[in-house]
Design a protein around this motif. Structure first.
Motif, PDB file in Angstrom:
ATOM      1  N   ALA A 156      29.330  92.102  29.248  1.00 15.54           N
ATOM      2  CA  ALA A 156      28.373  91.005  29.394  1.00 15.54           C
ATOM      3  C   ALA A 156      28.765  90.127  30.572  1.00 15.54           C
ATOM      4  O   ALA A 156      29.949  89.934  30.868  1.00 15.54           O
ATOM      5  CB  ALA A 156      28.329  90.164  28.122  1.00 15.54           C
ATOM      6  N   SER A 157      27.770  89.563  31.222  1.00 16.76           N
ATOM      7  CA  SER A 157      28.006  88.560  32.255  1.00 16.76           C
ATOM      8  C   SER A 157      28.039  87.190  31.600  1.00 16.76           C
ATOM      9  O   SER A 157      27.683  87.032  30.424  1.00 16.76           O
ATOM     10  CB  SER A 157      26.881  88.601  33.292  1.00 16.76           C
ATOM     11  N   THR A 158      28.440  86.163  32.354  1.00  9.11           N
ATOM     12  CA  THR A 158      28.452  84.803  31.812  1.00  9.11           C
ATOM     13  C   THR A 158      27.044  84.379  31.409  1.00  9.11           C
ATOM     14  O   THR A 158      26.848  83.737  30.372  1.00  9.11           O
ATOM     15  CB  THR A 158      29.018  83.823  32.852  1.00  9.11           C
ATOM     16  N   ARG A 159      26.075  84.763  32.199  1.00 12.82           N
ATOM     17  CA  ARG A 159      24.681  84.411  31.896  1.00 12.82           C
ATOM     18  C   ARG A 159      24.226  85.039  30.578  1.00 12.82           C
ATOM     19  O   ARG A 159      23.425  84.445  29.842  1.00 12.82           O
ATOM     20  CB  ARG A 159      23.783  84.875  33.040  1.00 12.82           C
ATOM     21  N   GLU A 168      26.497  82.310  16.516  1.00 16.15           N
ATOM     22  CA  GLU A 168      27.936  82.236  16.301  1.00 16.15           C
ATOM     23  C   GLU A 168      28.486  80.919  16.860  1.00 16.15           C
ATOM     24  O   GLU A 168      27.930  80.347  17.795  1.00 16.15           O
ATOM     25  CB  GLU A 168      28.645  83.414  16.971  1.00 16.15           C
ATOM     26  N   ARG A 169      29.594  80.505  16.308  1.00 17.16           N
ATOM     27  CA  ARG A 169      30.265  79.308  16.822  1.00 17.16           C
ATOM     28  C   ARG A 169      31.168  79.748  17.966  1.00 17.16           C
ATOM     29  O   ARG A 169      32.139  80.483  17.774  1.00 17.16           O
ATOM     30  CB  ARG A 169      31.074  78.641  15.717  1.00 17.16           C
ATOM     31  N   MET A 170      30.853  79.300  19.169  1.00 17.97           N
ATOM     32  CA  MET A 170      31.546  79.753  20.363  1.00 17.97           C
ATOM     33  C   MET A 170      32.717  78.836  20.695  1.00 17.97           C
ATOM     34  O   MET A 170      32.541  77.658  20.991  1.00 17.97           O
ATOM     35  CB  MET A 170      30.560  79.779  21.548  1.00 17.97           C
ATOM     36  N   LEU A 171      33.930  79.395  20.625  1.00 16.23           N
ATOM     37  CA  LEU A 171      35.141  78.627  20.910  1.00 16.23           C
ATOM     38  C   LEU A 171      35.722  79.096  22.232  1.00 16.23           C
ATOM     39  O   LEU A 171      36.090  80.257  22.384  1.00 16.23           O
ATOM     40  CB  LEU A 171      36.161  78.827  19.781  1.00 16.23           C
ATOM     41  N   LEU A 172      35.796  78.185  23.193  1.00 20.42           N
ATOM     42  CA  LEU A 172      36.281  78.504  24.531  1.00 20.42           C
ATOM     43  C   LEU A 172      37.755  78.150  24.627  1.00 20.42           C
ATOM     44  O   LEU A 172      38.122  76.981  24.492  1.00 20.42           O
ATOM     45  CB  LEU A 172      35.492  77.721  25.590  1.00 20.42           C
ATOM     46  N   LEU A 173      38.616  79.141  24.844  1.00 17.12           N
ATOM     47  CA  LEU A 173      40.047  78.873  24.945  1.00 17.12           C
ATOM     48  C   LEU A 173      40.362  78.326  26.329  1.00 17.12           C
ATOM     49  O   LEU A 173      40.401  79.071  27.314  1.00 17.12           O
ATOM     50  CB  LEU A 173      40.842  80.152  24.668  1.00 17.12           C
ATOM     51  N   VAL A 174      40.572  77.022  26.395  1.00 19.97           N
ATOM     52  CA  VAL A 174      40.783  76.332  27.667  1.00 19.97           C
ATOM     53  C   VAL A 174      42.067  75.511  27.576  1.00 19.97           C
ATOM     54  O   VAL A 174      42.147  74.552  26.789  1.00 19.97           O
ATOM     55  CB  VAL A 174      39.598  75.394  27.991  1.00 19.97           C
ATOM     56  N   PRO A 175      43.095  75.851  28.350  1.00 12.30           N
ATOM     57  CA  PRO A 175      44.325  75.055  28.337  1.00 12.30           C
ATOM     58  C   PRO A 175      44.016  73.586  28.658  1.00 12.30           C
ATOM     59  O   PRO A 175      43.249  73.283  29.575  1.00 12.30           O
ATOM     60  CB  PRO A 175      45.179  75.693  29.433  1.00 12.30           C
ATOM     61  N   GLY A 176      44.598  72.679  27.892  1.00 16.00           N
ATOM     62  CA  GLY A 176      44.382  71.257  28.132  1.00 16.00           C
ATOM     63  C   GLY A 176      43.163  70.672  27.460  1.00 16.00           C
ATOM     64  O   GLY A 176      42.908  69.466  27.593  1.00 16.00           O
ATOM     65  N   ALA A 177      42.401  71.489  26.730  1.00 17.51           N
ATOM     66  CA  ALA A 177      41.232  70.960  26.012  1.00 17.51           C
ATOM     67  C   ALA A 177      41.685  69.920  24.993  1.00 17.51           C
ATOM     68  O   ALA A 177      42.795  69.977  24.464  1.00 17.51           O
ATOM     69  CB  ALA A 177      40.475  72.089  25.326  1.00 17.51           C
ATOM     70  N   ALA A 178      40.822  68.975  24.690  1.00 19.22           N
ATOM     71  CA  ALA A 178      41.193  67.878  23.798  1.00 19.22           C
ATOM     72  C   ALA A 178      41.391  68.345  22.361  1.00 19.22           C
ATOM     73  O   ALA A 178      42.248  67.816  21.641  1.00 19.22           O
ATOM     74  CB  ALA A 178      40.111  66.796  23.844  1.00 19.22           C
ATOM     75  N   THR A 179      40.627  69.328  21.917  1.00 17.12           N
ATOM     76  CA  THR A 179      40.674  69.770  20.521  1.00 17.12           C
ATOM     77  C   THR A 179      41.605  70.957  20.347  1.00 17.12           C
ATOM     78  O   THR A 179      41.418  71.994  21.004  1.00 17.12           O
ATOM     79  CB  THR A 179      39.267  70.164  20.031  1.00 17.12           C
ATOM     80  N   PRO A 180      42.603  70.857  19.463  1.00 17.23           N
ATOM     81  CA  PRO A 180      43.455  72.020  19.197  1.00 17.23           C
ATOM     82  C   PRO A 180      42.714  73.024  18.313  1.00 17.23           C
ATOM     83  O   PRO A 180      41.933  72.639  17.436  1.00 17.23           O
ATOM     84  CB  PRO A 180      44.656  71.425  18.467  1.00 17.23           C
ATOM     85  N   LEU A 181      42.954  74.303  18.541  1.00 15.24           N
ATOM     86  CA  LEU A 181      42.300  75.335  17.742  1.00 15.24           C
ATOM     87  C   LEU A 181      42.647  75.176  16.264  1.00 15.24           C
ATOM     88  O   LEU A 181      41.831  75.447  15.381  1.00 15.24           O
ATOM     89  CB  LEU A 181      42.719  76.724  18.231  1.00 15.24           C
ATOM     90  N   GLU A 207      31.417  74.812  31.972  1.00 13.29           N
ATOM     91  CA  GLU A 207      30.307  73.880  31.804  1.00 13.29           C
ATOM     92  C   GLU A 207      29.052  74.600  31.337  1.00 13.29           C
ATOM     93  O   GLU A 207      28.323  74.111  30.459  1.00 13.29           O
ATOM     94  CB  GLU A 207      30.037  73.138  33.117  1.00 13.29           C
ATOM     95  N   ARG A 208      28.790  75.762  31.894  1.00 13.85           N
ATOM     96  CA  ARG A 208      27.603  76.528  31.505  1.00 13.85           C
ATOM     97  C   ARG A 208      27.676  76.926  30.030  1.00 13.85           C
ATOM     98  O   ARG A 208      26.681  76.843  29.301  1.00 13.85           O
ATOM     99  CB  ARG A 208      27.473  77.772  32.381  1.00 13.85           C
ATOM    100  N   LEU A 209      28.848  77.351  29.590  1.00 14.79           N
ATOM    101  CA  LEU A 209      29.009  77.764  28.203  1.00 14.79           C
ATOM    102  C   LEU A 209      29.020  76.564  27.267  1.00 14.79           C
ATOM    103  O   LEU A 209      28.559  76.664  26.121  1.00 14.79           O
ATOM    104  CB  LEU A 209      30.289  78.599  28.047  1.00 14.79           C
ATOM    105  N   ARG A 210      29.513  75.428  27.752  1.00 16.47           N
ATOM    106  CA  ARG A 210      29.450  74.202  26.950  1.00 16.47           C
ATOM    107  C   ARG A 210      27.995  73.799  26.727  1.00 16.47           C
ATOM    108  O   ARG A 210      27.615  73.383  25.627  1.00 16.47           O
ATOM    109  CB  ARG A 210      30.202  73.063  27.636  1.00 16.47           C
ATOM    110  N   GLU A 211      27.185  73.907  27.744  1.00 17.34           N
ATOM    111  CA  GLU A 211      25.764  73.563  27.623  1.00 17.34           C
ATOM    112  C   GLU A 211      25.062  74.479  26.627  1.00 17.34           C
ATOM    113  O   GLU A 211      24.050  74.098  26.026  1.00 17.34           O
ATOM    114  CB  GLU A 211      25.087  73.651  28.991  1.00 17.34           C
TER     115      GLU A 211
END
Length: 244
Positions: A156-159, A168-181, A207-211
């Motif tokens: 799949a592409s990002t789009r 589904e609940r989409m969880l983006l693994l991003v170092p430094g994110a405010a919320t711990p998994l 940002e695109r996936l957050r939107e």
């Protein structure tokens, strides 16, 4: 513990204790000539769709393995499901992630062609790469003696990701994110873990996936490789879901 062999073509739905099951082809050949399974040993055979039968081998020769079933195990499909969206990565790092994630209990895998992915599945490489990952998943299922084979979807592409992960609940693994998994609590929806390639996700992708409803989360203070981030996150969520 008995060894697990898989044959998705077998109809095990009507098989019960006292019945005979015959394994043919490459799986039987591997059992007989590589693993050197012999009559009298216990093995398990699964259909990859939730049923595993176990019994004593009666016949082991060439490309044929027959066992007398004395145990039947039915496992319901996990709910909520865990999906790993693994970005394509260089070398075998993405494959290592897929292997470990399968052993740890992932339920579906979506290869992701991220903006920073060095590896690309273009043209014929797309189906070749998917077949390679499917083979890795199958072997990991056998290793961990799982009843269900996680499907590997087309790349799949990002789009395309938001549509692929609809509902589904989409969880983006991003170092430094405010919320711990570890702070995530199940809400009934299936969970999708999105793991970036080497160098992480592009800020525009995040940002695109957050939107689209994605939630940035962090695993810890450090930064994990793409080969370990997904499996580590699955371990954390397995505790939260009560699987472990």
């Amino acid at each position: 513990m008995s060894s697990l062999y898989l044959d998705e073509s077998l109809d095990l739905a009507a098989v019960g204790r006292g019945d005979a099951v015959t394994l043919l082809g490459d799986e039987a050949r591997h059992a007989v000539t590589v693993a050197r399974v012999r009559a009298g040993e216990r093995v398990s055979v699964g259909d990859g769709r939730g049923r595993v039968v176990t019994g004593v081998v009666a016949t082991a020769e060439g490309r044929r393995l027959e066992l007398a079933v004395d145990e039947v195990c039915d496992e319901a499909e996990p709910s909520p499901r865990l999906t790993l969206v693994q970005a394509l990565a260089k070398g075998d790092r993405d494959e290592l992630s897929v292997q470990a994630a399968t052993e740890l209990g992932v339920d579906r895998i979506v290869p992701w062609s991220a903006g920073r992915s060095v590896s690309r599945w273009d043209g014929p490489k797309a189906e070749k790469g998917r077949a390679r990952w499917s083979s890795i998943v199958r072997e990991a299922v056998k290793q961990s003696i799982r009843a269900w084979i996680p499907p590997v979807e087309p790349v799949a592409s990002t789009r395309e990701l938001p549509a692929r992960l609809a509902g589904e609940r989409m969880l983006l693994l991003v170092p430094g994110a405010a919320t711990p998994l570890s702070a995530i609590r199940p809400d009934g929806r299936d969970l999708a873990l999105v793991v970036g390639p080497e160098g992480g996700m592009d800020p525009a992708e995040i940002e695109r996936l957050r939107e689209a409803g994605g939630e940035p989360v962090r695993l810890g203070a450090g930064v994990l490789r793409t080969s370990t981030a997904g499996p580590a996150a699955i371990a954390v969520l397995s505790v939260a879901l009560g699987r472990w």
